[in-house]
Design a protein around this motif. Structure first.
Motif, short mmCIF file in Angstrom:
data_model
loop_
_atom_site.label_atom_id
_atom_site.label_comp_id
_atom_site.label_asym_id
_atom_site.label_seq_id
_atom_site.Cartn_x
_atom_site.Cartn_y
_atom_site.Cartn_z
N GLY A 27 33.80 -14.31 -36.83
CA GLY A 27 33.02 -15.47 -36.23
C GLY A 27 31.88 -15.87 -36.95
N LEU A 28 31.15 -14.75 -37.64
CA LEU A 28 30.05 -15.03 -38.50
C LEU A 28 29.98 -14.21 -39.60
N LEU A 29 29.42 -14.72 -40.59
CA LEU A 29 29.38 -13.92 -42.09
C LEU A 29 27.92 -14.14 -42.36
N MET A 30 27.19 -12.98 -42.11
CA MET A 30 25.76 -12.45 -42.71
C MET A 30 25.62 -13.05 -44.13
N TRP A 31 24.50 -13.77 -44.31
CA TRP A 31 24.04 -14.00 -45.95
C TRP A 31 22.56 -13.64 -46.11
N GLY A 32 21.82 -13.48 -44.95
CA GLY A 32 20.43 -13.47 -45.31
C GLY A 32 19.88 -12.55 -44.00
N LEU A 33 18.37 -12.24 -44.22
CA LEU A 33 17.66 -11.91 -43.32
C LEU A 33 16.21 -11.90 -43.75
N ASN A 34 15.15 -12.07 -42.93
CA ASN A 34 13.82 -11.90 -43.41
C ASN A 34 13.06 -10.52 -42.92
N GLN A 35 11.71 -10.67 -43.14
CA GLN A 35 10.77 -9.46 -42.58
C GLN A 35 10.59 -9.64 -41.09
N ASP A 36 10.93 -10.71 -40.52
CA ASP A 36 10.84 -11.21 -39.05
C ASP A 36 11.99 -10.87 -38.35
N ASP A 37 12.99 -10.30 -38.71
CA ASP A 37 14.20 -10.12 -37.88
C ASP A 37 14.96 -11.02 -38.00
N VAL A 75 24.17 -20.67 -39.10
CA VAL A 75 23.86 -20.01 -37.88
C VAL A 75 22.50 -19.19 -38.00
N ILE A 76 21.48 -19.46 -37.32
CA ILE A 76 20.51 -18.63 -37.61
C ILE A 76 20.08 -17.79 -36.21
N ARG A 77 19.88 -16.81 -36.36
CA ARG A 77 19.45 -15.90 -34.99
C ARG A 77 17.97 -15.63 -35.27
N ARG A 78 17.22 -16.18 -34.74
CA ARG A 78 15.74 -16.13 -34.69
C ARG A 78 15.47 -15.07 -33.71
N HIS A 79 14.25 -14.10 -34.19
CA HIS A 79 14.00 -13.08 -33.34
C HIS A 79 12.62 -13.64 -32.66
N LEU A 80 12.69 -13.57 -31.24
CA LEU A 80 11.55 -13.84 -30.60
C LEU A 80 11.06 -12.89 -29.72
N PRO A 81 10.03 -12.04 -29.99
CA PRO A 81 9.59 -10.61 -29.67
C PRO A 81 9.36 -11.05 -28.10
N GLN A 82 9.03 -11.98 -27.64
CA GLN A 82 8.83 -12.13 -26.25
C GLN A 82 9.88 -12.45 -25.40
#
Length: 93
Positions: free
Chosen positions: A14-24, A41-48
Motif C-alpha cells: 500500500g505504501l513505499l517509504m522514501w524519506g523521513l525528517n527529524q520531526d518524525d 503520501v505524507i504522514r505528519r507527526h502532530l505531537p498534540q
C-alpha cells in the motif's frame, strides 16, 4: 490533495517509504499505476493529536519542486526546513 488514512495504505504494497525528517514526518509513495506518477503520501507527526495523513496526486519531482518553492496549499511537513527552501540539502540514509 486528500486528507486521512486510507485503509488501502495498510495493505501489503500500500505504501513505499522514501524519506523521513527529524520531526518524525514520513514520506511514502502510493505505488499505483505508472511509477513516474505515483502519488505522494505524507504522514505528519502532530505531537498534540498524533499522525495526520495527506495524499498529494503529484509525482515526486513535482511534489519536491512545489515544496521547495512554497507552491502547495500548506507545507507538507511539520518543520520548515524544506518549505520555500530553494537550496535544500539532503543526507544519505
Amino acid at each position: 490533495m486528500s486528507v486521512g488514512l486510507d485503509p488501502a495504505y495498510l495493505e501489503p504494497g500500500g505504501l513505499l517509504m522514501w524519506g523521513l525528517n527529524q520531526d518524525d514526518d514520513f514520506a511514502f509513495w502510493n505505488p499505483v499505476g505508472d511509477p513516474d506518477t505515483w502519488p505522494i503520501v505524507i504522514r505528519r507527526h502532530l505531537p498534540q493529536s498524533g499522525p495526520y495523513w495527506v495524499r498529494y496526486d503529484l509525482g515526486i519531482v513535482e511534489f519536491l519542486v512545489r515544496t521547495f518553492h512554497g507552491r502547495l496549499p500548506v507545507s507538507p511537513f511539520i518543520g520548515d526546513e524544506l518549505w520555500c527552501n530553494t537550496e535544500p540539502t539532503f543526507e544519505r540514509g
